[in-house]
Design an enzyme around this catalytic site. Sequence first.
Site, PDB file in Angstrom:
ATOM      1  N   ASP A 163      -5.875 -17.955  42.176  1.00 12.03           N
ATOM      2  CA  ASP A 163      -4.504 -18.319  42.552  1.00 12.03           C
ATOM      3  C   ASP A 163      -4.246 -19.627  41.798  1.00 12.03           C
ATOM      4  O   ASP A 163      -4.939 -19.912  40.820  1.00 12.03           O
ATOM      5  CB  ASP A 163      -4.408 -18.483  44.078  1.00 12.03           C
ATOM      6  CG  ASP A 163      -2.982 -18.621  44.606  1.00 12.03           C
ATOM      7  OD1 ASP A 163      -2.327 -17.593  44.803  1.00 12.03           O
ATOM      8  OD2 ASP A 163      -2.508 -19.755  44.827  1.00 12.03           O
ATOM      9  N   LYS A 202      -6.962 -15.447  52.522  1.00 11.67           N
ATOM     10  CA  LYS A 202      -6.564 -16.480  51.551  1.00 11.67           C
ATOM     11  C   LYS A 202      -7.511 -17.657  51.739  1.00 11.67           C
ATOM     12  O   LYS A 202      -8.044 -17.839  52.824  1.00 11.67           O
ATOM     13  CB  LYS A 202      -5.128 -16.934  51.808  1.00 11.67           C
ATOM     14  CG  LYS A 202      -4.483 -17.633  50.632  1.00 11.67           C
ATOM     15  CD  LYS A 202      -3.897 -16.654  49.627  1.00 11.67           C
ATOM     16  CE  LYS A 202      -3.576 -17.319  48.304  1.00 11.67           C
ATOM     17  NZ  LYS A 202      -2.927 -16.360  47.387  1.00 11.67           N
ATOM     18  N   GLY A 234      11.199 -16.454  32.050  1.00 10.78           N
ATOM     19  CA  GLY A 234       9.796 -16.820  31.920  1.00 10.78           C
ATOM     20  C   GLY A 234       9.229 -16.307  30.612  1.00 10.78           C
ATOM     21  O   GLY A 234       9.864 -15.504  29.921  1.00 10.78           O
ATOM     22  N   PHE A 235       8.034 -16.799  30.239  1.00  8.39           N
ATOM     23  CA  PHE A 235       7.310 -16.162  29.130  1.00  8.39           C
ATOM     24  C   PHE A 235       5.805 -16.254  29.371  1.00  8.39           C
ATOM     25  O   PHE A 235       5.007 -16.344  28.449  1.00  8.39           O
ATOM     26  CB  PHE A 235       7.760 -16.689  27.764  1.00  8.39           C
ATOM     27  CG  PHE A 235       7.396 -18.118  27.436  1.00  8.39           C
ATOM     28  CD1 PHE A 235       7.920 -19.175  28.168  1.00  8.39           C
ATOM     29  CD2 PHE A 235       6.544 -18.409  26.375  1.00  8.39           C
ATOM     30  CE1 PHE A 235       7.600 -20.483  27.843  1.00  8.39           C
ATOM     31  CE2 PHE A 235       6.219 -19.711  26.035  1.00  8.39           C
ATOM     32  CZ  PHE A 235       6.750 -20.763  26.775  1.00  8.39           C
ATOM     33  N   GLY A 236       5.427 -16.166  30.666  1.00  8.86           N
ATOM     34  CA  GLY A 236       4.016 -16.134  31.043  1.00  8.86           C
ATOM     35  C   GLY A 236       3.511 -14.704  31.126  1.00  8.86           C
ATOM     36  O   GLY A 236       4.104 -13.788  30.568  1.00  8.86           O
ATOM     37  N   ASN A 237       2.392 -14.507  31.846  1.00 16.11           N
ATOM     38  CA  ASN A 237       1.766 -13.184  31.972  1.00 16.11           C
ATOM     39  C   ASN A 237       2.726 -12.128  32.486  1.00 16.11           C
ATOM     40  O   ASN A 237       2.752 -11.005  31.997  1.00 16.11           O
ATOM     41  CB  ASN A 237       0.598 -13.249  32.964  1.00 16.11           C
ATOM     42  CG  ASN A 237      -0.684 -13.657  32.269  1.00 16.11           C
ATOM     43  OD1 ASN A 237      -0.772 -13.599  31.043  1.00 16.11           O
ATOM     44  ND2 ASN A 237      -1.661 -14.085  33.046  1.00 16.11           N
ATOM     45  N   VAL A 238       3.488 -12.487  33.522  1.00 18.07           N
ATOM     46  CA  VAL A 238       4.349 -11.498  34.161  1.00 18.07           C
ATOM     47  C   VAL A 238       5.457 -11.076  33.209  1.00 18.07           C
ATOM     48  O   VAL A 238       5.710  -9.881  33.009  1.00 18.07           O
ATOM     49  CB  VAL A 238       4.944 -12.041  35.489  1.00 18.07           C
ATOM     50  CG1 VAL A 238       5.756 -10.950  36.177  1.00 18.07           C
ATOM     51  CG2 VAL A 238       3.841 -12.553  36.397  1.00 18.07           C
ATOM     52  N   ALA A 239       6.109 -12.061  32.565  1.00 15.46           N
ATOM     53  CA  ALA A 239       7.200 -11.776  31.631  1.00 15.46           C
ATOM     54  C   ALA A 239       6.672 -10.953  30.452  1.00 15.46           C
ATOM     55  O   ALA A 239       7.312  -9.990  30.001  1.00 15.46           O
ATOM     56  CB  ALA A 239       7.823 -13.078  31.131  1.00 15.46           C
ATOM     57  N   TRP A 240       5.510 -11.318  29.980  1.00 17.81           N
ATOM     58  CA  TRP A 240       4.892 -10.604  28.851  1.00 17.81           C
ATOM     59  C   TRP A 240       4.636  -9.131  29.208  1.00 17.81           C
ATOM     60  O   TRP A 240       5.031  -8.217  28.478  1.00 17.81           O
ATOM     61  CB  TRP A 240       3.591 -11.324  28.470  1.00 17.81           C
ATOM     62  CG  TRP A 240       2.687 -10.559  27.565  1.00 17.81           C
ATOM     63  CD1 TRP A 240       3.030  -9.972  26.378  1.00 17.81           C
ATOM     64  CD2 TRP A 240       1.298 -10.286  27.770  1.00 17.81           C
ATOM     65  NE1 TRP A 240       1.934  -9.365  25.824  1.00 17.81           N
ATOM     66  CE2 TRP A 240       0.850  -9.540  26.646  1.00 17.81           C
ATOM     67  CE3 TRP A 240       0.371 -10.618  28.759  1.00 17.81           C
ATOM     68  CZ2 TRP A 240      -0.470  -9.108  26.521  1.00 17.81           C
ATOM     69  CZ3 TRP A 240      -0.945 -10.198  28.628  1.00 17.81           C
ATOM     70  CH2 TRP A 240      -1.353  -9.450  27.530  1.00 17.81           C
TER      71      TRP A 240
END
Lengths: 335, 445
Positions: free
Chosen positions: B164, B124, B235-241
């Site tokens: 990140d 990291k 959510g409605f970001g990349n993951v939710a999409w």
Amino acid sequence: MNGVQTGKSDFLRSVRCKNPGQKEFIQAVSEVIGSVWEIYLENSVFRDADILHRLVEPERIIIFRVPWKDDQGRPKINRGFRVQFSSVLGPYKGGLRFRAGVDLSILKFLGFEQIFKNALTTLPLGAGKGGSDFDPKGRSDGEVMRFCQSFMTELQRHIGIRTDIPAGDIGVGAREIGYLYGQYKRLKNQFTGTITGKSLNWGGSLMRPEATGYGVVYFTEEIMKTCCISIEGKTVLVSGSGNVAQHTVKKINELGGKVVTMSDSSGYIYDPDGIRGEKWDFIMDLKNVRRGRIYEYAEAFGCRYVEGKGPWDIPCDVAIPCATQNEIHARHARP
Amino acid sequence: MTKQAFLDEVAARNPNQPEFLQAVKEVVECVWETYEENPIFQDANILGRLVEPERVITFRVPWVGDDDEIMVNRGYRVEFNSAIGPYKGGLRFHPSVNLSILKFLGFEQIFKNALTTLPMGGGKGGSDFDAKGKSDGEIMRFCQSFMTELQRHIGNRTDIPAGDIGVGAREIGYLFGQYKRIRNEFTGILTGKGLNWGGSLIRPEATGFGVVYFTNEMLKAAGESLEGKKVAISGFGNVAWGAATKVNDLGGKVVTLSGPDGYIYDPDGIREEKINYMLMLRATCNDIIEPYVREFPEAKFFAKKRPWEQKVDIALPCATQNELGKEDAENLVKNDCKCIVEGANMPLTPEAMKIIQDAKILYAPGKAANAGGVATSGLEMSQNYAGQSWEREKVDGELRKIMIRIHEQCELHGRIDDDYVDYVRGANIAGFMKVARAMVEQGVV
């Protein structure tokens, strides 16, 4: 962020804030800033280039895992460090310290001081410092060798004859330098002067062991001259019993002074007759060959040994602290 | 040595690093039993070596602002463990960045990457640089100065950073450009690259796809399937999409999405053009979900509420940390929810987790379920090594296989009895075992 608007205390506050828990480093920065702040303000060219902010941030720090096996076959882990603080005047240069308790704060403090010390020498030397929380005390030769080999297996990637040239310091003497250098050579297949403090037979310089101690006494002599006095006949307190202390004592003896104390991390000995002649030889053998403790001197010559303290309560004309950081406290200094 | 003595020693060696100590404690609590059962690990002092990063580099990052002011930031790269592959883990640019946080994230990355079954070690890095209010030119100059030092330490077979917080497509581009300029080599030393220059298809959707593949495996192991299930997503970001898309593919029905302003409930299911609308909504950058109900009036908006009060079969928290608390967990239990899978990192509060686990509802932690993101970074590396660009179907198929394998490992180490798999325990132990075995085999290095 900008040094132009911030005052001295703002500057120091920002350094503290950026380096929490680094007591020794902050102490060293405060000391230097206290001396140079006025000059800094007078030179707008320094302020415009934000020199102080850049100076207090090491150019590069490498921290690494050092795994090795002890004589019982148990895997041990130490932490290795190299602080490459400033290369503005030359390749990074500064000692390696192997001692329990070595941490980033101590090495940044030493590396920071090294910048100005090396600059004063008039030689083209940048500044660095490194080491490990490994303590050679009580370790067998084989253990020290295996540790040094593991330490260098990582360090070799970051140093080099025109890049960074480490040296010895506390816990890193001729023996350790030898082991470190041997491993460096094996990995790189090059015989180059990547470490100083080497043995005379393989690239070392004459007088290197004596140099710091002799230099300290020459400097002391110069200070005293400005007050029209000399070391002749003076009573001197020395702390430590390593390389620096040993040769400080030797040079003071040559110039007619009398050293009455030496110490190690356990305590100090007080010999009112002076540590000279065969007594000095005893110290050399005790610390460099037998790797024993300073109290053995008291047992051999029947003088006083005081445990757990430094020698600064003894009356004297000259005091030369040759052991470690923060060893003289305010109460020692007061009349 | 006792567990407490070990933890005390780690604490003494790492003062002022609360986040790192917290992460170590969590893992040690989970694996200590396994550690004691395996004398071969103890003899090799695996835990002692595992908690010490192999290498940490800290460096000065000087750069010049638009008004010619000289700035200094601190850069870091924590190369934590390379037992099973080159160091791999994101770069974070945020004022809160310090060594403790990066060691915490790097430590977790070791196990997460091990779990993907791909050959990736843990790392990291980042900087305390604050991108807020900086011009494009300033960000570029910072990235160039940062990479001017970092290039010395990374490499496509050595250490492959990714993005990140604060490091998105733009920053990856600037960082990659400077690396290439200095080294005169076009190699995959970063992942998350643009599609035209070495990036992978599906990377944006990958985390969400992976979450759903994992959910499907959990249901299968319990004798169920996604077909016809009602799914709540936050959510409605990349993951939710990605998750919503894949739930539809597998025959489930997504009924909620959420934003910071509240959530929407769509009884007809969020599919096809509604998913496209969600992307549009996001592109406006207003960060609100309410306009959805104006576009699709059959849906209802619940201001300042979370979707966990709805009666659903499956809950996929894909928004942010601590978004699902005690009351939400109680609601889900009451409504007979069957399965909760973390798309976000740490979305459940500790109290919520306890309620869910006590109720023996199927539950998977993010470190297993959302590993599809880093796994697809691994697939990006594979494509770069081979000099290829895979089509969508190929990436998606590989991702699916990886998620199935992750699930197999979690089940292997986490099955308590015929009816229940403890996925938290399974994930922690599976990752640890793989790394520990590799370290034993490679000797004391």
